[in-house]
Design a protein around this motif. Sequence first.
Motif, PDB file in Angstrom:
ATOM      1  N   GLN A   1      -9.868  17.370 -20.772  1.00 37.53           N
ATOM      2  CA  GLN A   1      -8.761  17.540 -21.708  1.00 37.53           C
ATOM      3  C   GLN A   1      -7.470  17.903 -20.969  1.00 37.53           C
ATOM      4  N   GLY A   2      -6.357  17.419 -21.512  1.00 34.88           N
ATOM      5  CA  GLY A   2      -5.057  17.799 -20.976  1.00 34.88           C
ATOM      6  C   GLY A   2      -4.458  16.761 -20.052  1.00 34.88           C
ATOM      7  N   SER A   3      -3.491  17.199 -19.262  1.00 36.48           N
ATOM      8  CA  SER A   3      -2.709  16.307 -18.416  1.00 36.48           C
ATOM      9  C   SER A   3      -3.324  16.185 -17.029  1.00 36.48           C
ATOM     10  N   GLN A   4      -3.268  14.986 -16.466  1.00 41.18           N
ATOM     11  CA  GLN A   4      -3.722  14.745 -15.105  1.00 41.18           C
ATOM     12  C   GLN A   4      -2.990  13.540 -14.537  1.00 41.18           C
ATOM     13  N   SER A   5      -2.919  13.480 -13.218  1.00 40.00           N
ATOM     14  CA  SER A   5      -2.270  12.364 -12.538  1.00 40.00           C
ATOM     15  C   SER A   5      -3.179  11.864 -11.421  1.00 40.00           C
ATOM     16  N   PHE A   6      -3.147  10.560 -11.185  1.00 36.10           N
ATOM     17  CA  PHE A   6      -3.927   9.969 -10.104  1.00 36.10           C
ATOM     18  C   PHE A   6      -3.270   8.665  -9.677  1.00 36.10           C
ATOM     19  N   VAL A   7      -3.752   8.118  -8.565  1.00 37.04           N
ATOM     20  CA  VAL A   7      -3.123   6.948  -7.952  1.00 37.04           C
ATOM     21  C   VAL A   7      -4.187   5.897  -7.645  1.00 37.04           C
ATOM     22  N   PHE A   8      -3.881   4.648  -7.995  1.00 39.53           N
ATOM     23  CA  PHE A   8      -4.668   3.493  -7.551  1.00 39.53           C
ATOM     24  C   PHE A   8      -3.866   2.745  -6.494  1.00 39.53           C
ATOM     25  N   ARG A   9      -4.555   2.215  -5.499  1.00 42.54           N
ATOM     26  CA  ARG A   9      -3.915   1.349  -4.510  1.00 42.54           C
ATOM     27  C   ARG A   9      -4.753   0.076  -4.412  1.00 42.54           C
ATOM     28  N   LEU A  10      -4.132  -1.074  -4.668  1.00 39.15           N
ATOM     29  CA  LEU A  10      -4.827  -2.355  -4.792  1.00 39.15           C
ATOM     30  C   LEU A  10      -4.308  -3.322  -3.732  1.00 39.15           C
ATOM     31  N   LEU A  11      -5.246  -3.949  -3.003  1.00 38.27           N
ATOM     32  CA  LEU A  11      -4.885  -4.923  -1.971  1.00 38.27           C
ATOM     33  C   LEU A  11      -5.760  -6.153  -2.138  1.00 38.27           C
ATOM     34  N   ALA A  12      -5.145  -7.327  -2.214  1.00 34.18           N
ATOM     35  CA  ALA A  12      -5.873  -8.576  -2.405  1.00 34.18           C
ATOM     36  C   ALA A  12      -5.434  -9.587  -1.357  1.00 34.18           C
ATOM     37  N   GLY A  13      -6.365 -10.453  -0.937  1.00 38.29           N
ATOM     38  CA  GLY A  13      -6.036 -11.482   0.027  1.00 38.29           C
ATOM     39  C   GLY A  13      -7.284 -12.028   0.690  1.00 38.29           C
ATOM     40  N   PRO A  14      -7.136 -13.009   1.566  1.00 35.58           N
ATOM     41  CA  PRO A  14      -8.296 -13.564   2.272  1.00 35.58           C
ATOM     42  C   PRO A  14      -8.792 -12.604   3.348  1.00 35.58           C
ATOM     43  N   ALA A  15     -10.080 -12.689   3.631  1.00 38.57           N
ATOM     44  CA  ALA A  15     -10.711 -11.955   4.740  1.00 38.57           C
ATOM     45  C   ALA A  15     -10.526 -10.446   4.620  1.00 38.57           C
ATOM     46  N   ILE A  16     -10.569  -9.910   3.415  1.00 35.24           N
ATOM     47  CA  ILE A  16     -10.536  -8.459   3.217  1.00 35.24           C
ATOM     48  C   ILE A  16     -11.970  -7.974   3.087  1.00 35.24           C
ATOM     49  N   GLY A  17     -12.400  -7.135   4.034  1.00 36.40           N
ATOM     50  CA  GLY A  17     -13.761  -6.640   4.052  1.00 36.40           C
ATOM     51  C   GLY A  17     -13.810  -5.129   3.956  1.00 36.40           C
ATOM     52  N   PRO A  18     -15.003  -4.541   4.168  1.00 36.20           N
ATOM     53  CA  PRO A  18     -15.148  -3.086   4.064  1.00 36.20           C
ATOM     54  C   PRO A  18     -14.261  -2.310   5.040  1.00 36.20           C
ATOM     55  N   PHE A  19     -14.016  -2.852   6.229  1.00 37.46           N
ATOM     56  CA  PHE A  19     -13.169  -2.158   7.198  1.00 37.46           C
ATOM     57  C   PHE A  19     -11.751  -1.991   6.649  1.00 37.46           C
ATOM     58  N   VAL A  20     -11.207  -3.057   6.057  1.00 32.10           N
ATOM     59  CA  VAL A  20      -9.864  -2.999   5.471  1.00 32.10           C
ATOM     60  C   VAL A  20      -9.854  -2.061   4.258  1.00 32.10           C
ATOM     61  N   ALA A  21     -10.915  -2.120   3.432  1.00 29.47           N
ATOM     62  CA  ALA A  21     -10.989  -1.235   2.270  1.00 29.47           C
ATOM     63  C   ALA A  21     -11.023   0.228   2.697  1.00 29.47           C
ATOM     64  N   HIS A  22     -11.765   0.522   3.768  1.00 27.33           N
ATOM     65  CA  HIS A  22     -11.830   1.895   4.274  1.00 27.33           C
ATOM     66  C   HIS A  22     -10.454   2.347   4.764  1.00 27.33           C
ATOM     67  N   GLN A  23      -9.737   1.488   5.472  1.00 25.86           N
ATOM     68  CA  GLN A  23      -8.387   1.830   5.932  1.00 25.86           C
ATOM     69  C   GLN A  23      -7.442   2.050   4.755  1.00 25.86           C
ATOM     70  N   LEU A  24      -7.590   1.236   3.705  1.00 31.32           N
ATOM     71  CA  LEU A  24      -6.746   1.394   2.520  1.00 31.32           C
ATOM     72  C   LEU A  24      -6.933   2.780   1.905  1.00 31.32           C
ATOM     73  N   ALA A  25      -8.198   3.227   1.820  1.00 32.07           N
ATOM     74  CA  ALA A  25      -8.473   4.549   1.270  1.00 32.07           C
ATOM     75  C   ALA A  25      -7.989   5.654   2.196  1.00 32.07           C
ATOM     76  N   ASP A  26      -8.198   5.491   3.495  1.00 36.88           N
ATOM     77  CA  ASP A  26      -7.722   6.488   4.455  1.00 36.88           C
ATOM     78  C   ASP A  26      -6.208   6.653   4.371  1.00 36.88           C
ATOM     79  N   ASN A  27      -5.491   5.539   4.287  1.00 35.32           N
ATOM     80  CA  ASN A  27      -4.029   5.618   4.236  1.00 35.32           C
ATOM     81  C   ASN A  27      -3.539   6.285   2.962  1.00 35.32           C
ATOM     82  N   LEU A  28      -4.331   6.171   1.883  1.00 34.32           N
ATOM     83  CA  LEU A  28      -3.951   6.807   0.622  1.00 34.32           C
ATOM     84  C   LEU A  28      -4.253   8.302   0.636  1.00 34.32           C
ATOM     85  N   LEU A  29      -5.423   8.671   1.100  1.00 36.55           N
ATOM     86  CA  LEU A  29      -5.860  10.060   0.995  1.00 36.55           C
ATOM     87  C   LEU A  29      -5.603  10.888   2.250  1.00 36.55           C
ATOM     88  N   LEU A  30      -5.350  10.250   3.382  1.00 35.27           N
ATOM     89  CA  LEU A  30      -5.108  10.976   4.632  1.00 35.27           C
ATOM     90  C   LEU A  30      -3.783  10.531   5.245  1.00 35.27           C
TER      91      LEU A  30
END
Length: 243
Positions: free
Chosen positions: A112-141
């Motif tokens: 209940q109540g107010s909250q804020s959060f962020v999505f970061r979306l990246l699309a393209g060819p040859a995007i694998g788990p390594f790129v997804a992990h970097q995307l999350a690292d850049n957002l949270l670290l």
Amino acid sequence: SLPLEIHVTLDWHKHRRLLRFAYPLALTAPVFRYEVPYGSVERKDDGREWPGQRWVLISGGEGYGIALANDAKYSYAAKDGVFYVTAVRSPVFAHWEPMELDPRGDYPCTDQGSQSFVFRLLAGPAIGPFVAHQLADNLLLPPIATPHVARGGTGPRCASLLDLQTSSSSATWLKAAEDGQGPVLRVLEHEGRADTIALPASGDRFTAAPYELLTLRRDDHGHWYQSDGLEGRSRGDEPLQLS
């Protein structure tokens, strides 16, 4: 390409309701891979809600990938080409089956109540788990800026505290050893293929097996050797160096 960043502010007061963000996908036979602790796992698109961590990777038969990272939401689902992120759910606190609720009762509910959060979306060819992990690292670290007094010198203006060269692996942890004798480095392979881990400063090289979490320790002479999960030597008394 640059990721699309979505900032969400939500003021939620619904009871016994669930809110999901839906992402329709124009992919042929999409495969869904969710981050789990020190790895990732494929999940079925059967509409069932599955736990995950910071990122989800959706790969299509066309060689196209979509990576979605977020900083607060860890429950996902997929069905009929649509991917869902559970944003809030509001059951009654501590409700369990088979207990029946009084329809006239006023029960406190979760989320209940107010909250804020962020999505970061990246699309393209040859995007694998390594790129997804970097995307999350850049957002949270994000980088941490520390002010310093200007001074002279002949060293480089920019440098890394840990020079690590890999193809499909990344450092997940750098810490002091529990026994206080040198640092411990943990490197995770993301793509499911063997990878070479090189540390140019010391000249040490190691091989990470597919999806392996490799633990390394540095000795008193500045060289690294392979360790086990309890930070002991994995075998013998000499550094395990691969040339």
